[in-house]
Design an enzyme around this catalytic site. Sequence first.
Site, PDB file in Angstrom:
ATOM      1  N   HIS A 186       0.819  -1.210   0.000  1.00 20.71           N
ATOM      2  CA  HIS A 186       0.000   0.000   0.000  1.00 20.71           C
ATOM      3  C   HIS A 186       0.857   1.267   0.000  1.00 20.71           C
ATOM      4  O   HIS A 186       0.343   2.383   0.078  1.00 20.71           O
ATOM      5  CB  HIS A 186      -0.916  -0.038   1.239  1.00 20.71           C
ATOM      6  CG  HIS A 186      -2.081   0.878   1.188  1.00 20.71           C
ATOM      7  ND1 HIS A 186      -2.299   1.862   2.132  1.00 20.71           N
ATOM      8  CD2 HIS A 186      -3.111   0.977   0.318  1.00 20.71           C
ATOM      9  CE1 HIS A 186      -3.406   2.512   1.846  1.00 20.71           C
ATOM     10  NE2 HIS A 186      -3.925   2.005   0.755  1.00 20.71           N
ATOM     11  N   LYS A 195       3.128   4.512  -0.839  1.00 21.04           N
ATOM     12  CA  LYS A 195       3.160   5.566  -1.869  1.00 21.04           C
ATOM     13  C   LYS A 195       4.395   6.418  -1.616  1.00 21.04           C
ATOM     14  O   LYS A 195       4.518   7.054  -0.563  1.00 21.04           O
ATOM     15  CB  LYS A 195       1.927   6.468  -1.814  1.00 21.04           C
ATOM     16  CG  LYS A 195       0.621   5.779  -2.202  1.00 21.04           C
ATOM     17  CD  LYS A 195      -0.148   5.385  -1.002  1.00 21.04           C
ATOM     18  CE  LYS A 195      -1.518   4.837  -1.394  1.00 21.04           C
ATOM     19  NZ  LYS A 195      -2.231   4.268  -0.254  1.00 21.04           N
ATOM     20  N   ASP A 226      16.283  11.819  -7.481  1.00 21.28           N
ATOM     21  CA  ASP A 226      17.733  11.959  -7.326  1.00 21.28           C
ATOM     22  C   ASP A 226      18.221  11.730  -5.899  1.00 21.28           C
ATOM     23  O   ASP A 226      19.276  12.249  -5.506  1.00 21.28           O
ATOM     24  CB  ASP A 226      18.193  13.345  -7.813  1.00 21.28           C
ATOM     25  CG  ASP A 226      18.191  13.450  -9.338  1.00 21.28           C
ATOM     26  OD1 ASP A 226      18.234  12.391  -9.992  1.00 21.28           O
ATOM     27  OD2 ASP A 226      18.145  14.575  -9.859  1.00 21.28           O
ATOM     28  N   HIS A 270      -9.256  11.065   1.908  1.00 25.61           N
ATOM     29  CA  HIS A 270      -8.266  10.016   1.659  1.00 25.61           C
ATOM     30  C   HIS A 270      -6.979  10.265   2.447  1.00 25.61           C
ATOM     31  O   HIS A 270      -5.985   9.553   2.287  1.00 25.61           O
ATOM     32  CB  HIS A 270      -7.949   9.927   0.155  1.00 25.61           C
ATOM     33  CG  HIS A 270      -7.355   8.621  -0.252  1.00 25.61           C
ATOM     34  ND1 HIS A 270      -6.020   8.468  -0.535  1.00 25.61           N
ATOM     35  CD2 HIS A 270      -7.914   7.396  -0.417  1.00 25.61           C
ATOM     36  CE1 HIS A 270      -5.769   7.199  -0.861  1.00 25.61           C
ATOM     37  NE2 HIS A 270      -6.909   6.535  -0.808  1.00 25.61           N
ATOM     38  N   LYS A 319      -4.207  10.369   5.431  1.00 28.97           N
ATOM     39  CA  LYS A 319      -3.744   9.505   6.511  1.00 28.97           C
ATOM     40  C   LYS A 319      -2.702  10.304   7.294  1.00 28.97           C
ATOM     41  O   LYS A 319      -1.542  10.411   6.877  1.00 28.97           O
ATOM     42  CB  LYS A 319      -3.105   8.227   5.975  1.00 28.97           C
ATOM     43  CG  LYS A 319      -4.031   7.386   5.055  1.00 28.97           C
ATOM     44  CD  LYS A 319      -3.838   7.687   3.613  1.00 28.97           C
ATOM     45  CE  LYS A 319      -4.440   6.668   2.678  1.00 28.97           C
ATOM     46  NZ  LYS A 319      -5.823   6.353   2.848  1.00 28.97           N
ATOM     47  N   ASP A 340       0.158  16.293  20.162  1.00 34.35           N
ATOM     48  CA  ASP A 340       0.483  17.480  20.948  1.00 34.35           C
ATOM     49  C   ASP A 340       0.720  18.656  20.002  1.00 34.35           C
ATOM     50  O   ASP A 340       0.008  18.804  19.020  1.00 34.35           O
ATOM     51  CB  ASP A 340       1.675  17.205  21.876  1.00 34.35           C
ATOM     52  CG  ASP A 340       1.327  16.181  22.955  1.00 34.35           C
ATOM     53  OD1 ASP A 340       0.133  16.055  23.286  1.00 34.35           O
ATOM     54  OD2 ASP A 340       2.242  15.488  23.451  1.00 34.35           O
TER      55      ASP A 340
END
Length: 525
Positions: free
Chosen positions: A183, A185, A190, A421, A423, A428
């Site tokens: 999953h 991404k 470079d 979508h 995440k 704090d």
Amino acid sequence: MTKPESSDSSRARRWRLALFGLMAFLLFGCAGTSAPREHGALLSTAESEATWLGQWAQLSASAHPGKSGFALLSSGQDAFSLRVLLSEQADRRLDIQTYLMGDGLTTRLLLHRLLSAADRGVEVRLLIDDMGAVGQGQELAALDSHPNIQVRVYNALSLGRGTLTGRVLASAPQASRQHRRMHNKLWIADGALAIVGGRNLGDEYYSASEPRNFTDLDLMVLGPVVEPLSRSFHLYWNHGLAQPVGRYHHADGEAWRELQALLVEWFEANLDSPYFTELRQRYADAEQGPLVGRLHWGEGIALWDPPGKPAWRGRPTFSRTMAGELLEHAGEPSERLVIVSAYFVPGELGTQRLRELAESGVEVEVFTNSLEATDVPLVHGAYQVRRRALLDSGVSLYEMRAESESDDEGFGVGSSASALHIKALAIDDDRVFVGSPNADPRSVWWNTEVGVLATSPSLAAELQAMAEIGKSPALSYRVGQQASGRFHWQTVHEGETVRLVQEPGGFWRRLGARLGRITWLEPLL
């Protein structure tokens, strides 16, 4: 003398042959051939620093020795444009890791730019989860035929590659492994700059889809934290679960030229499309400011699941997962915890932990999709059964609306119709986590994930400000309880505050959510 077949037996035989042919078509898809698999190597520090992007990163970090730089990318247009820019500015290598790759305006332009980068000598490596590559084998094989491009698929099957139905059928005998996905991404240019977060490759992640887009978030990073992110890609790329796409789909050595010609023709025909026209206007506007705004500086920790996790037997111990590492490095919140997750399935233990935090005085806020906005009602059902316990302990719940009444881009809303979508975590007033995992069992136990934990008060303040925008009634529902115990959803409609007593969402969504309440399903969601 051979006895002639009856018409019934002949018909039955034809049906069996037809069924076999259908199964063969679904399962086998395209025949593959052997393909070499070379071990990849990391760019050295000297190689990375000699590139234009490496020099820019060094110059940017010169006043912050030993620190990493961070920039939040909430706008889908900015997130897309930065990927295009990195493709155009890279000198040595582009490493791209994605769960899926859709077909559309943004993906085609990115493929066009990747081929252009490869033409000028940039090494391009694309690692895609095999489920996300279903139906795209020939295009990926054509891309892979370029001498400077390699494409690998993760956790692959040789059968069922042509259609999603065929892939699901082929996966059944290995369901215990094949339900586990890569999953991650990640986009690295470079070895100097990286993008990590929730966005796959597809129009809905970059505000280019009609009529619905995802509200998403990426984190661009530079400095010391990029090296371990590059190492994570290196480990996945060289793992036995990553196989050359050429082993499953054949393309001749010049197939990339035809793909490139088609993409050039397509790009010229779509140059004046509304999306590309809007992009040109957006960045021609002096008031828009730079593509990447203020860089925040601080300590960064790159976290990822072991690449072999999909092949492990049974459920791993928590300490062997990225989630376990995140908990260890992030520490306990003392004042505030904000969870932003497209799919939120806390389970019994997670619910208990959040209740303990809230009851100890920590301000706990959760922002997820509403039933009407989610693209997976089944998952929403597993969250529904935990809502009352969370609210009773003082946890604040916000659910994103399917249709917003705000055009504020501060939360990355690309259109009036959207689904969450993102995440991310805000801990704090100084810690931020952005990555690929949702707050659900699938991300903890079954999938592989990647993300960055940053310690930077200014970055945390920016994420908190974004969360405040997202919580506004024009964008979300505030879930509460009446004295009778019934839930209500407070929001605004045409400028007026309203309180709904029935959960927003149609019949089929309610039915899907009801199925998600089945107890034994929860650990798999």
